[in-house]
Structures are given as C-alpha cells and as structure tokens.
Motif scaffolding. Structure first.
Motif, short mmCIF file in Angstrom:
data_model
loop_
_atom_site.label_atom_id
_atom_site.label_comp_id
_atom_site.label_asym_id
_atom_site.label_seq_id
_atom_site.Cartn_x
_atom_site.Cartn_y
_atom_site.Cartn_z
N LEU A 176 -32.90 27.18 81.36
CA LEU A 176 -31.67 26.44 81.68
C LEU A 176 -31.08 25.81 80.43
O LEU A 176 -31.77 25.64 79.42
N PRO A 177 -29.78 25.46 80.46
CA PRO A 177 -29.19 24.69 79.35
C PRO A 177 -29.95 23.38 79.15
O PRO A 177 -30.60 22.89 80.07
N GLU A 178 -29.83 22.79 77.97
CA GLU A 178 -30.70 21.66 77.60
C GLU A 178 -30.63 20.51 78.59
O GLU A 178 -31.65 20.02 79.05
N TRP A 179 -29.39 20.03 78.92
CA TRP A 179 -29.32 18.86 79.78
C TRP A 179 -29.77 19.19 81.20
O TRP A 179 -30.38 18.36 81.87
N GLU A 180 -29.52 20.41 81.69
CA GLU A 180 -30.00 20.80 83.00
C GLU A 180 -31.52 20.97 82.98
O GLU A 180 -32.20 20.68 83.98
N ARG A 181 -32.05 21.43 81.88
CA ARG A 181 -33.50 21.58 81.76
C ARG A 181 -34.20 20.23 81.87
O ARG A 181 -35.21 20.08 82.56
N THR A 205 -36.48 8.46 66.84
CA THR A 205 -35.07 8.11 66.78
C THR A 205 -34.23 9.35 67.08
O THR A 205 -34.42 10.40 66.48
N PHE A 206 -33.28 9.20 68.01
CA PHE A 206 -32.40 10.28 68.41
C PHE A 206 -30.96 9.91 68.06
O PHE A 206 -30.57 8.74 68.12
N SER A 207 -30.18 10.91 67.70
CA SER A 207 -28.78 10.68 67.35
C SER A 207 -27.92 11.80 67.93
O SER A 207 -28.43 12.77 68.49
N TYR A 208 -26.63 11.67 67.75
CA TYR A 208 -25.67 12.65 68.26
C TYR A 208 -25.18 13.54 67.12
O TYR A 208 -25.08 13.11 65.97
N GLY A 209 -24.85 14.78 67.47
CA GLY A 209 -24.26 15.67 66.49
C GLY A 209 -22.85 15.23 66.15
O GLY A 209 -22.12 14.71 67.00
N ARG A 210 -22.45 15.41 64.91
CA ARG A 210 -21.13 14.99 64.48
C ARG A 210 -20.12 16.13 64.61
O ARG A 210 -20.40 17.27 64.25
N THR A 211 -18.95 15.81 65.16
CA THR A 211 -17.87 16.79 65.24
C THR A 211 -17.38 17.11 63.83
O THR A 211 -17.17 16.20 63.03
N PRO A 212 -17.20 18.39 63.50
CA PRO A 212 -16.71 18.72 62.15
C PRO A 212 -15.42 17.99 61.81
O PRO A 212 -14.54 17.80 62.67
N LYS A 213 -15.30 17.58 60.56
CA LYS A 213 -14.15 16.78 60.13
C LYS A 213 -12.84 17.53 60.35
O LYS A 213 -11.85 16.94 60.80
N LEU A 253 -26.69 14.29 73.16
CA LEU A 253 -27.72 13.76 72.27
C LEU A 253 -28.57 14.93 71.75
O LEU A 253 -29.00 15.80 72.52
N VAL A 254 -28.82 14.94 70.46
CA VAL A 254 -29.64 16.00 69.88
C VAL A 254 -31.05 15.92 70.44
O VAL A 254 -31.67 14.86 70.43
N ASP A 255 -31.55 17.04 70.96
CA ASP A 255 -32.88 17.11 71.60
C ASP A 255 -32.94 16.19 72.81
O ASP A 255 -33.87 15.41 72.98
N PHE A 256 -31.91 16.30 73.66
CA PHE A 256 -31.82 15.46 74.86
C PHE A 256 -33.02 15.66 75.78
O PHE A 256 -33.51 14.70 76.40
N THR A 257 -33.50 16.90 75.88
CA THR A 257 -34.65 17.17 76.75
C THR A 257 -35.87 16.38 76.30
O THR A 257 -36.56 15.76 77.12
N ARG A 258 -36.16 16.39 75.01
CA ARG A 258 -37.30 15.63 74.48
C ARG A 258 -37.14 14.14 74.75
O ARG A 258 -38.10 13.45 75.11
#
Length: 245
Positions: free
Chosen positions: A72-77, A100-108, A219-224
């Motif tokens: 499944l996709p990450e958040w559904e998993r 520590t978890f963070s979010y991916g940055r949208t390209p400038k 969130l990067v690695d939301f499943t974890r």
C-alpha cells in the motif's frame, strides 16, 4: 507538492476552465452544481473504500495480510498496520536520544512558479472585468480571482509547515514549528489519535484538551513514525496496567 502532482492539477484546472467557458450560462450552472455534488460524495466514498479494504485484509491469513499491507502507499500502510494491530513494541522502539522526523521541502522553482501564477490570475481577472464591465462571465472571473487569492495564503502556510519537525522519544512527543513554537506531550498524556483522511493528517490529542500535535501524511517516513507512536502507547498502557495491579 511534486512536479507531477502540480502538472496534473494544472491540467485538470485548465481543461475544466475550457469546458466551462465554452458552455452557455444554464449549462455552466449545471456543471458547477454537478461538481459540488461530486465533492460532497467524495468523503463517504473514501470511507466506504477504506472499510472495504480493511475487511478484505482481515479475511487474509496474517502473512498474506502483512505482504498486502506492505504494497500500500505509505500513509495507507501506516493506517492499515495500526487498524490490523500489526505493530509490536519489539519491532518499533525509539533509541534513547529519540528519532526526529521532518517534512520534504517543495522545490524552490515550483514554489515560486505556483505563487506567482496564483498571484497573477486574480490581477488578470480583475483587469478584464475593469476593461469590460459587461462581460458575460463576470461572476465566474470574480470567483476564480477569489479562489486563487485564497490559494496564495494556503500555499504560504503549507510551505511554512514544511519547516516543522517532530521528535519521538522514550518519554513522549515533541513538535517544533517552523517559527520555533514547541508542543510537548508525554505518552501518558495522549488521550486519542484521530485520523483525518480528507485533511491528509493524523491528530494526536492530549488529555487536557488544549494540546494537539498534527502530523501530515507527507512526513518523511510517516509509516515508521506511526509505528513508533503506537508502540510507545502500548508500552505506556502496559506499564500503567501493571502499576494499577
């Protein structure tokens, strides 16, 4: 937002705009009403599909269910592993210093492109209305200008949220916003975890009702992250039960 998602969204808006502007007023009203009906039906359809998927997964043997969940996709998993109780304390524990978890940055380039496009559309729409006050699609242009004006604020807020970090420790959660505001919560203070699928996030509420940590699916690695949260809550519950005995 990725380039692919932005291109798909832009293409859908462009096609919809071309279709609507090519119709007469009555047909435009029918199309807009139809869009509202479809939007209202999205929530129950999404919930029905989710319940149906969980029911099918529960009917599978444990090994097959685990393999199906991993596809499944990450958040559904993450949500499926929690719903099926596939998370155990043994496989999901944070080190003493925490994770520590963070979010991916949208390209400038994408941020600047969407911002200036959203800022230019209202200006163009208003200029067209000022030049030709009797234009047939006046209210449609006004609605479009309002929509893109609001989207500018939404974009700025979402980009600010990309600077947030969330730390999972043995004692609890610690969320730090982009401007340095810290929200802490001990595991014993967690009252509920609410999954807001349509908003694309989970909300972790404290027992005092005042604190809430909102974690988006991006969130990067939301499943974890969710596995760590559930595992620590299980440990906290087991310790509390043992203490009461």
């Amino acid at each position: 937002m990725s380039w692919k998602r932005f291109i798909r969204l832009t293409a859908v808006i462009a096609v919809f705009d071309l279709v609507v502007t090519s119709l007469d007023n009555r047909a435009q009203d029918i199309v807009l009403v139809g869009v509202l009906v479809v939007c209202a039906a999205i929530a129950p359809v999404v919930r029905w599909r989710w319940r149906r998927r969980l029911k099918a997964l529960r009917a599978l043997p444990p090994d097959e269910a685990a393999r199906a969940v991993d596809e499944l996709p990450e958040w559904e998993r993450a949500a499926a592993r929690i719903a099926l109780d596939l998370v155990t304390s043994a496989e999901a524990t944070a080190p003493p210093e925490g994770c520590t978890f963070s979010y991916g940055r949208t390209p400038k380039a994408l941020r600047e492109g969407t911002f200036w496009f959203s800022a230019a559309v209202p200006i163009i729409a208003l200029v067209v209305i000022m030049i030709n006050p009797g234009i047939q699609d006046r209210w449609y242009l006004v609605a479009m200008a309002v929509f893109f004006t609001v989207s500018v604020g939404v974009q700025l807020r979402s980009w600010d949220r990309e600077g947030e970090t969330i730390q999972v420790t043995s004692s609890g959660l610690r969320a730090v916003s982009g401007d340095g505001v810290v929200t802490g919560m001990l595991w014993s203070e967690v009252a509920a975890i609410r999954n807001r699928r349509l908003l694309g996030r989970v909300e972790i509420h404290a027992v005092d009702g005042r604190r809430c940590i909102r974690v988006r699916y991006t969130l990067v690695d939301f499943t974890r992250f969710m596995e760590l949260v559930v595992a620590h809550l299980k440990d906290a519950g087991e310790r509390a039960a043992a203490y009461r005995r």
